[in-house]
Design a protein around this motif. Structure first.
Motif, PDB file in Angstrom:
ATOM      1  N   TYR A 167       0.838  -1.186   0.000  1.00  0.00           N
ATOM      2  CA  TYR A 167       0.000   0.000   0.000  1.00  0.00           C
ATOM      3  C   TYR A 167       0.879   1.244   0.000  1.00  0.00           C
ATOM      4  CZ  TYR A 167      -4.142  -2.661   1.616  1.00  0.00           C
ATOM      5  OH  TYR A 167      -5.199  -3.531   1.745  1.00  0.00           O
ATOM      6  N   PHE A 227     -13.634  -3.342   9.172  1.00  0.00           N
ATOM      7  CA  PHE A 227     -12.439  -3.427  10.003  1.00  0.00           C
ATOM      8  C   PHE A 227     -12.088  -2.059  10.572  1.00  0.00           C
ATOM      9  CE2 PHE A 227     -11.556  -7.607   8.288  1.00  0.00           C
ATOM     10  CZ  PHE A 227     -12.179  -7.552   7.058  1.00  0.00           C
ATOM     11  N   PRO A 235      -0.659   0.732  10.480  1.00  0.00           N
ATOM     12  CA  PRO A 235      -1.934   0.531  11.179  1.00  0.00           C
ATOM     13  C   PRO A 235      -1.916  -0.746  12.020  1.00  0.00           C
ATOM     14  CG  PRO A 235      -2.299   1.137   8.885  1.00  0.00           C
ATOM     15  CD  PRO A 235      -0.846   0.836   9.030  1.00  0.00           C
ATOM     16  N   LEU A 274      -4.118   0.676  -2.354  1.00  0.00           N
ATOM     17  CA  LEU A 274      -3.528  -0.616  -2.653  1.00  0.00           C
ATOM     18  C   LEU A 274      -2.759  -0.536  -3.970  1.00  0.00           C
ATOM     19  CD1 LEU A 274      -3.244  -3.637  -1.927  1.00  0.00           C
ATOM     20  CD2 LEU A 274      -5.319  -4.029  -3.293  1.00  0.00           C
ATOM     21  N   TYR A 314      -8.864   0.004  12.471  1.00  0.00           N
ATOM     22  CA  TYR A 314      -7.445   0.004  12.758  1.00  0.00           C
ATOM     23  C   TYR A 314      -7.102   1.275  13.524  1.00  0.00           C
ATOM     24  CZ  TYR A 314      -6.665  -3.674   9.247  1.00  0.00           C
ATOM     25  OH  TYR A 314      -6.675  -4.838   8.530  1.00  0.00           O
ATOM     26  N   TYR A 365      -9.531 -12.644   6.281  1.00  0.00           N
ATOM     27  CA  TYR A 365      -9.994 -11.309   5.903  1.00  0.00           C
ATOM     28  C   TYR A 365      -9.161 -10.195   6.523  1.00  0.00           C
ATOM     29  CZ  TYR A 365     -14.085 -14.025   4.532  1.00  0.00           C
ATOM     30  OH  TYR A 365     -14.919 -14.949   3.974  1.00  0.00           O
ATOM     31  N   GLU A 366      -8.716 -10.381   7.762  1.00  0.00           N
ATOM     32  CA  GLU A 366      -7.964  -9.319   8.431  1.00  0.00           C
ATOM     33  C   GLU A 366      -6.577  -9.194   7.831  1.00  0.00           C
ATOM     34  OE1 GLU A 366     -11.001 -10.981  11.208  1.00  0.00           O
ATOM     35  OE2 GLU A 366      -9.374 -11.877  10.031  1.00  0.00           O
ATOM     36  N   GLN A 367      -6.164  -7.942   7.641  1.00  0.00           N
ATOM     37  CA  GLN A 367      -4.815  -7.679   7.165  1.00  0.00           C
ATOM     38  C   GLN A 367      -3.999  -7.076   8.301  1.00  0.00           C
ATOM     39  OE1 GLN A 367      -4.661  -5.510   3.467  1.00  0.00           O
ATOM     40  NE2 GLN A 367      -6.307  -6.711   2.554  1.00  0.00           N
ATOM     41  N   TYR A 368      -2.736  -7.470   8.372  1.00  0.00           N
ATOM     42  CA  TYR A 368      -1.828  -7.006   9.419  1.00  0.00           C
ATOM     43  C   TYR A 368      -0.658  -6.291   8.760  1.00  0.00           C
ATOM     44  CZ  TYR A 368      -4.662 -10.230  12.110  1.00  0.00           C
ATOM     45  OH  TYR A 368      -5.724 -10.864  12.701  1.00  0.00           O
ATOM     46  N   PHE A 369      -0.405  -5.097   9.251  1.00  0.00           N
ATOM     47  CA  PHE A 369       0.538  -4.212   8.583  1.00  0.00           C
ATOM     48  C   PHE A 369       1.923  -4.213   9.227  1.00  0.00           C
ATOM     49  CE2 PHE A 369      -2.009  -1.920   5.488  1.00  0.00           C
ATOM     50  CZ  PHE A 369      -3.293  -2.248   5.893  1.00  0.00           C
ATOM     51  N   GLY A 370       2.916  -3.919   8.385  1.00  0.00           N
ATOM     52  CA  GLY A 370       4.270  -3.717   8.859  1.00  0.00           C
ATOM     53  C   GLY A 370       4.471  -2.295   9.342  1.00  0.00           C
ATOM     54  N   TYR A 412      -0.906  -6.865  -4.990  1.00  0.00           N
ATOM     55  CA  TYR A 412      -1.493  -7.940  -4.182  1.00  0.00           C
ATOM     56  C   TYR A 412      -0.923  -9.251  -4.704  1.00  0.00           C
ATOM     57  CZ  TYR A 412      -5.236 -11.280  -3.067  1.00  0.00           C
ATOM     58  OH  TYR A 412      -5.960 -12.364  -2.667  1.00  0.00           O
ATOM     59  N   LEU A 414      -5.363   4.735   2.541  1.00  0.00           N
ATOM     60  CA  LEU A 414      -4.400   3.794   1.995  1.00  0.00           C
ATOM     61  C   LEU A 414      -4.798   3.388   0.580  1.00  0.00           C
ATOM     62  CD1 LEU A 414      -3.990   3.536   5.150  1.00  0.00           C
ATOM     63  CD2 LEU A 414      -3.183   1.226   4.652  1.00  0.00           C
ATOM     64  N   LEU A 427       3.488   0.785   2.886  1.00  0.00           N
ATOM     65  CA  LEU A 427       3.154  -0.214   3.889  1.00  0.00           C
ATOM     66  C   LEU A 427       2.979  -1.577   3.241  1.00  0.00           C
ATOM     67  CD1 LEU A 427       0.565   1.995   5.737  1.00  0.00           C
ATOM     68  CD2 LEU A 427       2.526   0.949   6.863  1.00  0.00           C
TER      69      LEU A 427
END
Lengths: 110, 110
Positions: free
Chosen positions: A36, B34, B44, A46, B36, A97-102, A49, A44, A90
């Protein structure tokens, strides 16, 4: 537990120079991976992917590209940076479904 | 096209002053909504997923609720450490990518 790393944390590059940002995920297998960009005061966007090694979907036509050489490694590249490429980049992963970010990379193109 | 609108853009609260953030969405079919939290210069942090109208989730001083058209993030008796930008995102049933709102920046003064 899962961990996501991005580097570098900050980068200042001149216009026309190449770019390589790296993202790695630990503690999971076969994640979906995302790149992102977040511009100041905006949501954000995108960029790319990936559902697996070598499988990349591009969301926005631009001078950026992405690659996934390993299951848990995602790379964002450019051959020639533009001023408009400045922003906060990012990486994120997901299994459902949940996305986890760096932690992100702050890129400034001068 | 999926749309997410967050309001207000910014919210300044006194410590202990409860308030709510709004996330209005338009989506063909909701797979999930969601929330964040994002601190300045960081990625996030995932807070909640809501799947269907009437669902509620809580975490410490935060409570998220969902209707068919909007979601609210209630902050009860906030503390200065609750200061952050709160992002809302939706995933539709016919898409694979999250659509993010621009966020609400919350500042809690001691």
């Amino acid at each position: 537990s899962q961990t996501i790393h991005q580097w570098p944390a900050t980068l200042v590059q001149p216009v026309g120079s190449p770019l390589s940002l790296e993202c790695t995920v630990e503690g999971t297998s076969n994640p979906n991976l995302y790149w992102y960009r977040q511009a100041a005061g905006r949501g954000l966007q995108l960029l790319f992917y990936s559902v697996g090694i070598g499988q990349i979907s591009s969301e926005v036509p631009q001078n950026l590209s992405a690659s996934r050489p390993q299951d848990r490694q995602f790379i964002l590249s450019s051959k020639k940076l533009l001023l408009s490429d400045s922003g906060f980049y990012l990486c994120a992963w997901s299994l459902s479904y949940e996305q986890y970010f760096g932690p992100g990379t702050r890129l400034t193109v001068t | 096209e999926d749309q997410v609108t967050q309001s207000p853009e910014a919210l300044r609260l006194q410590e202990g002053e409860s308030s709510s953030l709004n996330c209005s969405y338009t989506v063909s079919g909701l797979r999930g909504l969601f929330w964040y939290r994002q601190d300045p210069g960081k990625g996030p942090e995932f807070l909640f997923t809501l799947y269907s109208a009437g669902e509620e989730k809580e975490k410490e001083r935060l409570k998220a609720t969902l209707t068919k058209k909007e979601s609210f993030l209630h902050i009860t008796a906030p503390k200065p450490e609750d200061s952050a930008t709160y992002l809302c995102a939706v995933l539709s049933t016919n898409d694979y990518k999250l659509s993010f709102g621009a966020g609400t920046t919350v500042t809690v003064r001691a």
